[in-house]
Design an enzyme around this catalytic site. Structure first.
Site, mmCIF file in Angstrom:
data_model
loop_
_atom_site.group_PDB
_atom_site.id
_atom_site.type_symbol
_atom_site.label_atom_id
_atom_site.label_comp_id
_atom_site.label_asym_id
_atom_site.label_seq_id
_atom_site.Cartn_x
_atom_site.Cartn_y
_atom_site.Cartn_z
ATOM 1 N N GLU A 220 -8.014 -5.155 5.688
ATOM 2 C CA GLU A 220 -8.015 -4.333 6.900
ATOM 3 C C GLU A 220 -9.383 -3.718 7.154
ATOM 4 O OE1 GLU A 220 -4.245 -2.416 7.417
ATOM 5 O OE2 GLU A 220 -5.129 -0.760 8.520
ATOM 6 N N GLU B 184 -11.397 -6.306 8.589
ATOM 7 C CA GLU B 184 -10.962 -6.563 9.969
ATOM 8 C C GLU B 184 -11.556 -5.519 10.914
ATOM 9 O OE1 GLU B 184 -6.693 -6.527 10.589
ATOM 10 O OE2 GLU B 184 -6.918 -7.004 12.726
ATOM 11 N N CYS C 268 0.904 -0.895 8.379
ATOM 12 C CA CYS C 268 1.638 -0.862 7.107
ATOM 13 C C CYS C 268 3.074 -0.431 7.261
ATOM 14 C CB CYS C 268 0.990 0.132 6.148
ATOM 15 S SG CYS C 268 -0.727 -0.175 5.875
ATOM 16 N N SER D 9 -3.689 -3.996 13.681
ATOM 17 C CA SER D 9 -4.290 -4.857 12.666
ATOM 18 C C SER D 9 -3.329 -6.011 12.412
ATOM 19 C CB SER D 9 -4.486 -4.049 11.384
ATOM 20 O OG SER D 9 -4.610 -4.921 10.283
ATOM 21 N N LYS E 208 11.754 -1.071 5.767
ATOM 22 C CA LYS E 208 11.255 -2.180 4.946
ATOM 23 C C LYS E 208 12.328 -3.247 4.773
ATOM 24 C CE LYS E 208 7.042 -0.936 3.895
ATOM 25 N NZ LYS E 208 5.907 -1.771 4.333
ATOM 26 N N GLU F 122 11.949 -5.183 7.821
ATOM 27 C CA GLU F 122 10.693 -5.940 7.779
ATOM 28 C C GLU F 122 10.833 -7.189 6.909
ATOM 29 O OE1 GLU F 122 6.079 -4.747 7.028
ATOM 30 O OE2 GLU F 122 7.427 -4.389 5.350
ATOM 31 N N GLU G 279 9.156 -14.224 10.452
ATOM 32 C CA GLU G 279 7.785 -14.673 10.193
ATOM 33 C C GLU G 279 7.305 -14.269 8.791
ATOM 34 O OE1 GLU G 279 8.766 -12.453 12.383
ATOM 35 O OE2 GLU G 279 7.412 -10.734 12.514
ATOM 36 N N CYS H 184 4.994 7.929 3.955
ATOM 37 C CA CYS H 184 6.076 7.287 3.201
ATOM 38 C C CYS H 184 6.803 8.233 2.245
ATOM 39 C CB CYS H 184 5.534 6.109 2.419
ATOM 40 S SG CYS H 184 4.704 4.930 3.493
#
Lengths: 163, 591, 542
Positions: free
Chosen positions: B280, B283, B300, B320, B359, B362, B367, B521
């Site tokens: 990142e 990036e 994230c 990102s 999560k 996710e 994908e 988190c």
């Protein structure tokens, strides 16, 4: 996604028109819902979603409002909604007999819709015409001084009407 | 101080004007029972459990909402008050499934505690079953509206704190209940699965989806190589879930406990957090130097990702492309690690322990299978891990201290602070600074981006060596300076503020960190209940202690990550990285 | 200006309309034209006269002859006989006057003569669609007087008048205005609460229909006093089809410069918008009403803060009932002293009541506060029909107390009724004869609260349902002695711990009937008998 796109698109224009007539503000929500419901006596998911998007408020808010007020329905209803006053002033001058007469004549119970989709029976609180109790309201029309016999006459007025 | 003196149960107390009776009573050590009240949410005053007598008032008043006044006389423990409270709780119980023993919230249920505390020994009203549909379609959460007691905390957190508004009170009177519009599953609407509603629900009406059975089954299967990764925030919260004081750091007992449960390898998401910074950070520099879309937004937090996909799809280019550390880890586990360990990736079961319900969502995104397999097979929350450890009879406090397995258990303090709001930003700045300036960063602590303020911002000046300075504004001594403006938001209402700025072209930042949950988190939807500001504060403190205690504090110093690049990935943003560590996003509709 | 020798006033109030007053009006016009009298006689549609039971009501001026139950054929007869030949059609006179010699004017009828009409001063006398008729009866004079006196003076007069809110709570109006006026803030709002949901109440509707400008003028004065530039009338959803008249009145007031910018040449700006509800009794509660106006669920807000400081969209807001506002102009014109002398100390003025149930002259009346219940029922209401006897009167609407014969001499004002264990409320007055069962009626009342509880707070959401179940159990003759103590405990909790007035007063009917009609409860619970023979072993609504 949750609602088919065709369904959403089919109601979009009308909803946007109603919203713009009333102002795209949350305060106009009640009137917007009245106007949307005017066509078929109920509020569909697609319609409410378009309202939510037009007002930029969560759909949950719109649904919360639609299920709070007794004049709205998120279930399909009949073409004619028969709202029977069940408040005490009507109760003591014979509302219960009027309810039974409607139930018997239409073959449905309170809260139900006839199979032909023509009539829905609903309880309402006071219609403010206690001077002619017991009273009912059929869509926008109010009928007073009802008796079981008069119920039959009143319904006869709607016989000619094609459902 | 504008102070008010009042008397509660015959005791005088002085509190600031604007306090409630509840505040004043707590100062005197009088613990007035509450239910709809929540310290972090708007006052609702609807459950009516906290009612008290206020002299001069005809009826009882809710202590949670009633403002104090000079000379006020309050009684919190009279027969009248006790009867009202008990009757209110009885009324709730008579409309609530009486299955406490089987309930996930058994022994951690506020209604149950209240009934016990108020001495409810019988329920005078016949039980009425609601018979409402239970929503189990979401991969993240389960909703049982039959258990809802209409406290509306979930509504408040979902609308006010997260700005999502998936849930709302519907119907009225006795039929009032909280649900999603048209009784849709939360899986069908624009719920972001953050699970903040789970944290504030006083009963078992909203819980995480329990995936522990899948993990027990994998562990019992000798054909499977079951590996586990633990998110940064778990080490400061699993102890709490198991009864230790809030904010206790238990990193090395956590690893021991996971081995006792039977995991074949115990790895650390902090490792892939470090890796994320490599990717990142590069990036960001790439976007800065090539005129890419700015500000760049961190990626994230899966609740945040789902939010931007639903609510600001036109801003997806700002995100990102890095996968989250959990998903980077999973992708590497089934490729790099499988190769290294000589395993068939089909036999690997990747379990992650996350502070997060999103999560779970996710991990199930289609994908997220660049390894050819689901990168992550099962996601457990902190609470679910606690459940497994309790069931397994593991004496957590008595465990020896053990290290993570190598190589995917090696990490730096920069990885650890991913668990707190501002941590990703701070970790990135530590690395970007050194990458850009080529100098060692003397003070690695970026205090400006820490803490619980909703939106934090900072400007960091990076002195650039002359050779690289072409095109940048020249400053004193011929040394150029790159100024990076950054912002950090946590909880989606604050993210929304920044998104509106971006949309209006008024965001002057280059890099923005967004965490879906308040506090980051450590305040995730999978964390121990309760998770309030008090708990969040202590867990954040523990996270920074963890960082401070690490020998390495910068992600680019992580030797295992360096080896990974050397052995497998090549270079950051390289081809292999793109294949395994980066992803794309999809606009979603708002429902 | 045209001159007419006679005027025919046809009531077009809601109740008379339902009985066909529109057809009666048409018949008058047709017959008058047919007789060639259209240059001499004018037909006017007015608001409610009050004697709804006897509608459609027609009054012929200048004689002031009051005709009842007029149908289109009768109308033609009145034209041919009375208007053409001067012969009163006696068979259409109020039936109570049949035996009396000669013809009484309407003012001489007991039903009207015992009333004192302040709020209803113009109802039935003017054409509500014509602002000129309102102005001709001193309309908008009070507004002019208020504008020159200044806001402080206006508040002082209203305070001195002792006027208390007519929506049910009875809070001193002047004080409410004072609080709102004192509250810091540039933007303030005035809201007229026309969400008349109390069963058996239809006064606000008839006031707005019969004399809309009395409310508009009251609102303009109130807004001037508190410093509001925008006002709203929140109308019940069920009445939404009858708001055209109100819209028309607002429009006329704007045309006359009585609403809008710089009213009557002063620096005072004020305008009114209409908002319509969608079916929720609880929206009569002022904070629920404000939520509803904001487009939200009509759930009451926790107070404090009160709307006077934090109201509509968080701004200081004064919410006044229709009847309260209709009192304002007369108070400003006649003075506080005049008002204080009507009715008892502490609760001056008149009160509009709606008489429903088993009473001969069901309808709308206005009497001085403090008149007894007996006078209303027997002298004005004409007593109980069909030779039955009085059993119970419920004052104050659904959540009001149920009073037995022994309390017929209670003065009808806020404090006396409260002392008697009941409430004045909105002015609903339901009379029940001895064919009815107390338990059955209370069950009906409690069912209403189940329907209308907003569902926000526990005692009301759960309690209204449980109270209904318990009374239903009594009606089914299945209740036991312990249920009585449970009812009492539940009722105490609801009264004590509910968030708003709905939950706090929902147990009222059951508590007052347990107190005043213990024998009926005893008969159902202990003996399994319904003395009136109404209850049997079925639950009427699940």
């Amino acid at each position: 996604m949750a609602i088919p796109k065709e369904q959403l698109d089919s109601v979009k224009e009308r909803v946007i028109q109603i919203v713009s007539q009333n102002g795209a503000k949350e305060e106009a929500l009640l009137q917007i819902l009245h106007d949307i419901q005017a066509d078929d006596n109920s509020l569909s998911e697609a319609e409410l979603l378009q309202v939510a998007r037009a007002l930029d408020i969560p759909l949950s808010r719109v649904y919360g409002v639609a299920t709070f007020y007794s004049l709205y329905s998120v279930q399909p209803r009949g073409k004619f909604i028969i709202r029977i006053c069940e408040s005490a002033p009507c109760h003591i001058v014979g509302a219960r007999a009027v309810i039974s007469a409607f139930e018997e004549a239409l073959g449905i119970k309170m809260g139900e819709t006839t199979t032909d989709g023509k009539f829905t029976l609903e309880a309402t609180s006071c219609l403010g015409v206690c001077g002619v109790a017991p009273a009912v309201m059929i869509n926008d029309e109010v009928y007073g001084n009802l008796t079981p016999d008069k119920v039959v006459e009143v319904l006869a007025e709607y016989d000619a009407d094609e459902a | 101080m504008d102070a008010v003196n009042l008397t509660i149960d015959g005791l005088s107390v002085e509190v600031p004007r604007g306090s409630t009776i509840l505040d004043a009573a707590s100062k005197l050590g009088i613990d007035i029972p509450t239910l709809c009240h929540h310290p972090d949410l708007a006052v609702k005053a609807v459950c009516r459990v906290c009612v008290v007598e206020v002299e001069g008032q005809r009826v009882l008043q809710p202590a949670c909402a009633y403002p104090v006044a000079e000379g006020m006389q309050v009684k919190t423990n009279t027969a009248r008050v006790r009867e009202a409270r008990k009757t209110v709780v009885e009324l709730m119980l008579a409309h609530h499934p009486q299955d406490c023993l089987q309930c996930e919230r058994n022994q951690n249920c506020e209604l149950q505690s209240l009934a016990y505390r108020l001495g409810v020994r019988e329920i005078s009203f016949p039980y009425i079953e609601r018979d409402l549909p239970i929503d189990e379609l979401s991969p993240a959460m389960k909703r049982d509206p039959n258990k809802c007691i209409n406290c509306r905390r979930c509504v408040s957190v979902c609308h006010d704190i997260q700005g999502v508004g998936a849930l709302e009170s519907v119907n009225r009177g006795f039929d009032t209940v909280v649900t999603a519009p048209f009784w849709r599953s939360i899986a069908e609407i624009s719920c972001v699965t953050c699970g903040q509603c789970v944290l504030v629900c006083p009963v078992g009406a909203i819980t995480e989806r329990d995936d522990t059975e899948q993990v027990w089954a994998a562990l019992a299967n000798p054909q499977k190589h079951v590996i586990v990764q633990t998110a940064p925030a778990i080490r400061v919260s699993i102890g709490e879930e198991l009864g230790l004081p809030v904010g206790t750091r238990v990193t090395k007992k956590l690893t021991a406990a996971l081995r006792r449960l039977g995991f074949d390898r115990v790895f650390d998401t902090d490792f892939s957090a470090d890796l994320t910074i490599w990717e990142e950070g590069n990036e960001l520099l790439h976007r800065l130097s090539t005129g890419g879309t700015l500000p760049m937004l961190t990626s994230c937090s899966p609740g945040w990702i789902k939010y931007i996909e639903h609510y600001y799809p036109e801003l997806l280019d700002h995100l990102s492309t890095c996968k989250s550390p959990q998903q980077m880890f999973g992708a590497l586990a089934k490729t790099y690690y499988a190769e290294k360990a000589g395993l068939d990736p089909a036999d690997i079961v990747m379990v992650s322990i996350m502070p997060c319900t999103a999560k779970k969502f996710e991990a199930g995104r289609p994908e997220m299978s660049d390894s050819g397999y689901a990168d992550v097979d099962v996601v457990l929350t902190t609470r679910e891990l606690g459940r497994m450890l309790r069931e397994a009879g593991i004496d957590f406090s008595g465990l020896p201290e053990e290290e993570y397995d190598e190589p995917l258990g090696i990490s730096t303090g920069a990885g650890a602070i991913f668990g707190a709001s501002g941590g990703v930003m701070e970790a990135a700045l530590r690395t970007v600074y050194e990458l850009v300036t080529g100098k060692e960063l003397e003070n690695v602590n970026f205090e400006d981006v820490r803490g619980l303020e909703g939106i934090k911002s900072a400007t960091v000046s990076l002195p650039i060596p002359e050779a690289a300075a072409a095109g940048d504004k020249a400053t004193n001594n011929g040394v150029s300076e790159l100024e990076v403006k950054v912002a950090v938001a946590h909880s989606l209402q604050h993210a929304k503020t920044l998104m509106e700025q971006i949309r209006a072209g008024k965001a002057e930042y280059q890099f923005i960190e967004v965490m879906c949950c308040p506090g980051g988190c450590i305040g995730g939807g999978g964390q121990p209940i309760p998770t309030n500001t008090e708990e969040r504060t202590l867990r954040i403190k523990a996270i920074y202690e963890e960082d401070a205690g690490m020998p390495l504090r910068k992600s680019h110093d992580n030797p295992a990550v360096k080896t990974l690049y050397k052995e497998y990935l090549g270079k950051p943003l390289g081809e292999k990285s793109h294949q395994l560590l980066h992803t794309h996003y999809e606009p979603r509709e708002k429902f | 200006m045209e001159f007419f020798r006679s005027h025919v006033l046809v009531c077009s109030g809601a109740n008379c309309s339902l009985k066909g007053s529109r057809g009666v009006r048409t018949a008058f016009v047709e017959e008058i034209n047919a007789q060639g009298l259209d240059k001499e006689i004018k037909v006017i549609e007015t608001g409610c006269f009050g004697l709804c039971e006897e509608g459609p009501v027609v009054v012929v001026y200048p004689e002031a002859v009051h005709y009842c139950r007029v149908d289109p054929q009768d109308a033609k007869e009145i034209v041919r006989e009375h208007l053409a030949k001067g012969r009163v059609v006696k068979r259409l006179l109020f039936k109570g006057d049949m035996e009396l010699p000669g013809v009484q004017t309407w003012q001489q009828m007991d039903f009207y003569s015992r009333q004192k009409r302040v709020v209803l001063r113009n109802c039935g006398l003017i054409d509500p669609d014509n602002i000129d008729e309102y102005i001709a009866r001193n309309g908008y004079e009070a507004l002019g007087k208020a504008l020159s006196a200044g806001p402080d003076k206006v508040i002082e007069v209203v305070k001195k008048s002792g006027l208390r809110g007519r929506g049910g709570a009875g809070f001193p109006t002047g004080l409410k205005w004072d609080f709102t006026s004192q509250a810091p803030g540039e933007q303030k709002y005035l809201v007229c609460n026309a969400d008349e949901g109390e069963p058996g109440t239809f006064k606000d509707r008839l006031i707005l229909e019969g004399d809309p400008h009395s409310v508009i003028e009251g609102m303009a004065i109130a807004a001037f006093a508190i410093g509001a530039s925008q006002g709203y009338i929140y109308f019940r959803g069920e009445y939404r089809l009858s708001i055209d008249r109100l819209r028309n009145a607002i429009e006329q007031a704007r045309e006359y410069g009585l609403l809008g910018k710089g009213i009557l040449g002063s620096g005072f700006d004020f305008d009114i918008d209409i908002r319509v509800g969608a079916g929720a009794y609880v929206c009569g509660e002022e904070t629920a009403l404000l939520n509803s106006m904001e487009g939200k669920r009509g759930e009451p807000r926790y107070k404090p803060p009160y709307p006077a400081s934090v109201g509509l969209w968080g701004k200081p807001t004064c919410v006044n009932n229709v009847e309260t506002l209709a009192n304002i102009a007369p108070i400003i014109l006649e003075g506080a002293e005049w008002y204080v002398n009507i009715g008892p100390k502490g609760c001056p003025g008149t009160k509009v009541f709606t008489l429903t149930g088993n009473i001969n002259n069901a309808g709308l009346i206005e009497v001085p506060m403090g008149i007894t219940l007996r006078e209303i029922i027997y002298d004005i209401g004409g007593g109980i029909p069909n030779g039955r006897s009085f059993k119970m009167a419920q004052t104050g609407g659904t959540s009001g107390g149920c009073l037995p014969e022994a309390l017929l001499d209670v003065p009808m004002d806020i404090d006396s009724l409260e002392a008697a264990g009941s409430a004045l409320g909105s002015g609903a007055l339901m009379i029940m004869d001895d064919t009815h069962c107390i338990i059955d009626v209370v069950r009906c009342l409690l069912q209403f609260f189940c329907h209308e509880s907003c569902g926000q707070c526990t005692p009301c959401r759960e309690g209204t349902r449980r109270l209904y179940e318990l009374i239903d159990k009594i009606a089914r003759m299945e209740a036991v002695e312990e249920d009585v103590s449970l009812i009492k405990r539940l009722a105490r909790t609801m009264e004590d711990a509910s968030l708003c007035g709905l939950g706090q007063t929902a147990p009222f009917p059951i508590l007052t009937t347990m107190r005043f009609f213990p024998e009926e409860y005893k008969a159902h619970i202990e003996e399994g008998i319904c003395p009136a023979g109404v209850c049997n072993a079925r639950s009427h609504i699940a």
